[in-house]
Design a protein around this motif. Sequence first.
Motif, PDB file in Angstrom:
ATOM      1  N   VAL A 167      13.052 -21.681 -50.826  1.00  0.00           N
ATOM      2  CA  VAL A 167      12.884 -22.329 -49.745  1.00  0.00           C
ATOM      3  C   VAL A 167      11.475 -22.594 -49.591  1.00  0.00           C
ATOM      4  CG1 VAL A 167      12.833 -22.464 -47.191  1.00  0.00           C
ATOM      5  CG2 VAL A 167      14.695 -21.371 -48.357  1.00  0.00           C
ATOM      6  N   VAL A 168      10.949 -24.019 -49.365  1.00  0.00           N
ATOM      7  CA  VAL A 168       9.794 -24.428 -49.490  1.00  0.00           C
ATOM      8  C   VAL A 168       9.240 -24.893 -47.995  1.00  0.00           C
ATOM      9  CG1 VAL A 168       7.677 -25.891 -50.277  1.00  0.00           C
ATOM     10  CG2 VAL A 168       9.843 -25.250 -51.729  1.00  0.00           C
ATOM     11  N   PHE A 169       8.326 -24.474 -47.348  1.00  0.00           N
ATOM     12  CA  PHE A 169       7.830 -24.713 -46.016  1.00  0.00           C
ATOM     13  C   PHE A 169       6.546 -25.758 -45.972  1.00  0.00           C
ATOM     14  CE2 PHE A 169      10.180 -20.906 -45.281  1.00  0.00           C
ATOM     15  CZ  PHE A 169      10.988 -21.425 -44.213  1.00  0.00           C
ATOM     16  N   LEU A 170       6.652 -26.853 -45.478  1.00  0.00           N
ATOM     17  CA  LEU A 170       5.592 -28.085 -45.636  1.00  0.00           C
ATOM     18  C   LEU A 170       5.250 -28.264 -44.450  1.00  0.00           C
ATOM     19  CD1 LEU A 170       7.856 -28.821 -48.233  1.00  0.00           C
ATOM     20  CD2 LEU A 170       5.441 -29.710 -49.086  1.00  0.00           C
ATOM     21  N   VAL A 204      16.717 -25.632 -54.341  1.00  0.00           N
ATOM     22  CA  VAL A 204      15.584 -25.680 -53.471  1.00  0.00           C
ATOM     23  C   VAL A 204      15.765 -26.514 -52.211  1.00  0.00           C
ATOM     24  CG1 VAL A 204      13.080 -26.180 -53.635  1.00  0.00           C
ATOM     25  CG2 VAL A 204      13.942 -25.605 -55.614  1.00  0.00           C
ATOM     26  N   LEU A 205      15.170 -25.711 -51.322  1.00  0.00           N
ATOM     27  CA  LEU A 205      15.334 -26.370 -49.943  1.00  0.00           C
ATOM     28  C   LEU A 205      13.887 -26.602 -49.297  1.00  0.00           C
ATOM     29  CD1 LEU A 205      17.659 -27.664 -48.159  1.00  0.00           C
ATOM     30  CD2 LEU A 205      17.608 -25.327 -46.917  1.00  0.00           C
ATOM     31  N   CYS A 206      13.679 -27.968 -49.271  1.00  0.00           N
ATOM     32  CA  CYS A 206      12.296 -28.310 -48.445  1.00  0.00           C
ATOM     33  C   CYS A 206      12.473 -28.575 -47.021  1.00  0.00           C
ATOM     34  CB  CYS A 206      11.690 -29.462 -49.578  1.00  0.00           C
ATOM     35  SG  CYS A 206      11.362 -28.846 -51.129  1.00  0.00           S
ATOM     36  N   ASN A 207      11.351 -28.004 -46.258  1.00  0.00           N
ATOM     37  CA  ASN A 207      11.796 -28.620 -44.884  1.00  0.00           C
ATOM     38  C   ASN A 207      10.206 -28.524 -44.493  1.00  0.00           C
ATOM     39  OD1 ASN A 207      11.561 -26.075 -42.675  1.00  0.00           O
ATOM     40  ND2 ASN A 207      11.826 -25.539 -45.083  1.00  0.00           N
ATOM     41  N   SER A 208      10.025 -29.292 -43.394  1.00  0.00           N
ATOM     42  CA  SER A 208       8.904 -29.510 -42.271  1.00  0.00           C
ATOM     43  C   SER A 208       8.793 -28.328 -41.350  1.00  0.00           C
ATOM     44  CB  SER A 208       8.620 -30.712 -42.007  1.00  0.00           C
ATOM     45  OG  SER A 208       7.196 -30.807 -41.395  1.00  0.00           O
ATOM     46  N   GLU A 237      16.125 -31.921 -49.094  1.00  0.00           N
ATOM     47  CA  GLU A 237      15.213 -31.655 -47.991  1.00  0.00           C
ATOM     48  C   GLU A 237      16.237 -32.127 -46.706  1.00  0.00           C
ATOM     49  OE1 GLU A 237      12.424 -33.300 -44.802  1.00  0.00           O
ATOM     50  OE2 GLU A 237      14.100 -34.243 -45.604  1.00  0.00           O
ATOM     51  N   VAL A 238      15.634 -31.285 -45.408  1.00  0.00           N
ATOM     52  CA  VAL A 238      16.193 -31.238 -44.338  1.00  0.00           C
ATOM     53  C   VAL A 238      15.006 -31.509 -43.354  1.00  0.00           C
ATOM     54  CG1 VAL A 238      18.619 -30.259 -44.832  1.00  0.00           C
ATOM     55  CG2 VAL A 238      16.346 -29.034 -43.935  1.00  0.00           C
TER      56      VAL A 238
END
Length: 527
Positions: A235-238, A282-286, A260-261
């Motif tokens: 999980v990536v936090f941006l 991989v799951l990217c999210n803001s 991406e969600v």
Amino acid sequence: MKLRDYQEESVKRIFQEWDVGHKKTLLVLPTGTGKTIVFSKVAEEAVRQGKRVLILAHRGELLNQAADKIEKSTGLSVSKEKAEETSIGSWTRITVGSVQSMAQAKRLSRFSPDHFDVIIVDEAHHTLSSTYQTVLKHFESANVLGVTATPDRGDMQNLGQLFDSLAYEYTLPKAIKSSYLTPIKALTLPIHLDLKGVKQTAGDFNATQVGHILDPYLEAIADEMVEHARDRKTVVFLPLVKTSQKFTELLNQKGFKAAEVNGNSKDRDEVLKDFDDGKYNVLCNSMLLTEGWDSPAVDCVVVLRPTKVRSLYSQMVGRGTRLYPGKSELLLLDFLWHTDRHELVHPAHLIAEDVEVAKRATEKIEESDEPVNIEEIIEEAAEDVTNEREEALAKQLEKLRTKKKRLVDPIQFEMQIQDKDLQNYVPMFGQELDPPTIEQLNQIEKAGIDQTSIDSKGKADELLKRVNYRNQQDLSTPKQIRQLEQRGYNNVANWKFDQAKVLIDQIAANKWRSIHSKAQAEIYQPS
């Protein structure tokens, strides 16, 4: 449902705090240790006592989770206060409510101030906001439980503005050592990101500016992930949605199966399910997935949203700390964020409560080319910092020893009895922050300790607890310790009262001249 030992103890302590008059109390449990289960049991016990319970949360996912967990773990039905749904007229005694809905004057006016006897606030670090305050002030007579995963004393001091006490705290290291959470390994990647010019918005780094700084480095970061996280569920936090979307595209170009969600994703539930099922790795999210979402298989967290808020950082990392078959560790990827300010949160802050220890551990992690176990690094850093402090305090103690002073300095006493909890004590809640009472100060001085530097009721109380305990155990008094250590005797704090008294009487009979040489005093052991 059988509770774990710490869960049972926390439920008991919460009711004890309410019973002694601490109407607003806190429960601190790391993400993944069952906080919803605990407050479900608190709600169940409150209902058994004939009380009405309101559970407040700020997001729909949290409300649904709470309602589902309560019904499954207790068998009790739950009503809702959210949008068009209402608990008015319902026979249920537990209500889960959206704080945004409950804070509306029209809705709030439907409830008498004594309608709810207990209010439970999930993610309690939000309680200082005006919406929560509106609801809590309306139901002023209710007992309040705040539940949070906050790992840092700075955050706890902020919560101390509202809460009266800390009912129970179960720490991340304890949970890992007890095998309730997975061990964390941290790796600092050699990418230098300069935050020195970034402004702060609402107490944290401005997300838009961070996004602009991060943008030129996204490809290099993706390359590092290829090396360190290709085979992991990540999980990536941006900081921004557009940054999250761009990074997702880059990861897919590098061979990842990334998705991406964001808050506007119409297919969000489908994407999250596909991630759980393995369609994506991989799951990217803001910052969408910090609360109300769990995927226990996650074994890598990438924090590309620098923050000074410990609770937020803890929540991000908490997405990967749950146990899962075949999962041996969580890999936490960090970066060389550069800032003039010292409040930036790093992996070490998850474990270390002490600022200096966290700083030293961060340096050690940055120096390593391999992922390192955070707990082990913290132990090394704590030993380094302790040695340096003890050396500095020893010099200070030596100065204090030479003073012809009738009373013992509190620092001197803390060192003599080797009580680190007392040395590191910081008042946080309610009356702890008040000035010490005249009675406390008189008792401290009567015990032989200088009270002039004691600036809080909490510190005075902790100091007196140690003095009273030593009296009950017939251990040497502060005056005896000062008297004998000034004459070169060691470890007098471990002596019994009578042992110290006999030696002092002998010295007094010798006209207050030493009865042992310096060398003899250093090795002297009372019989």
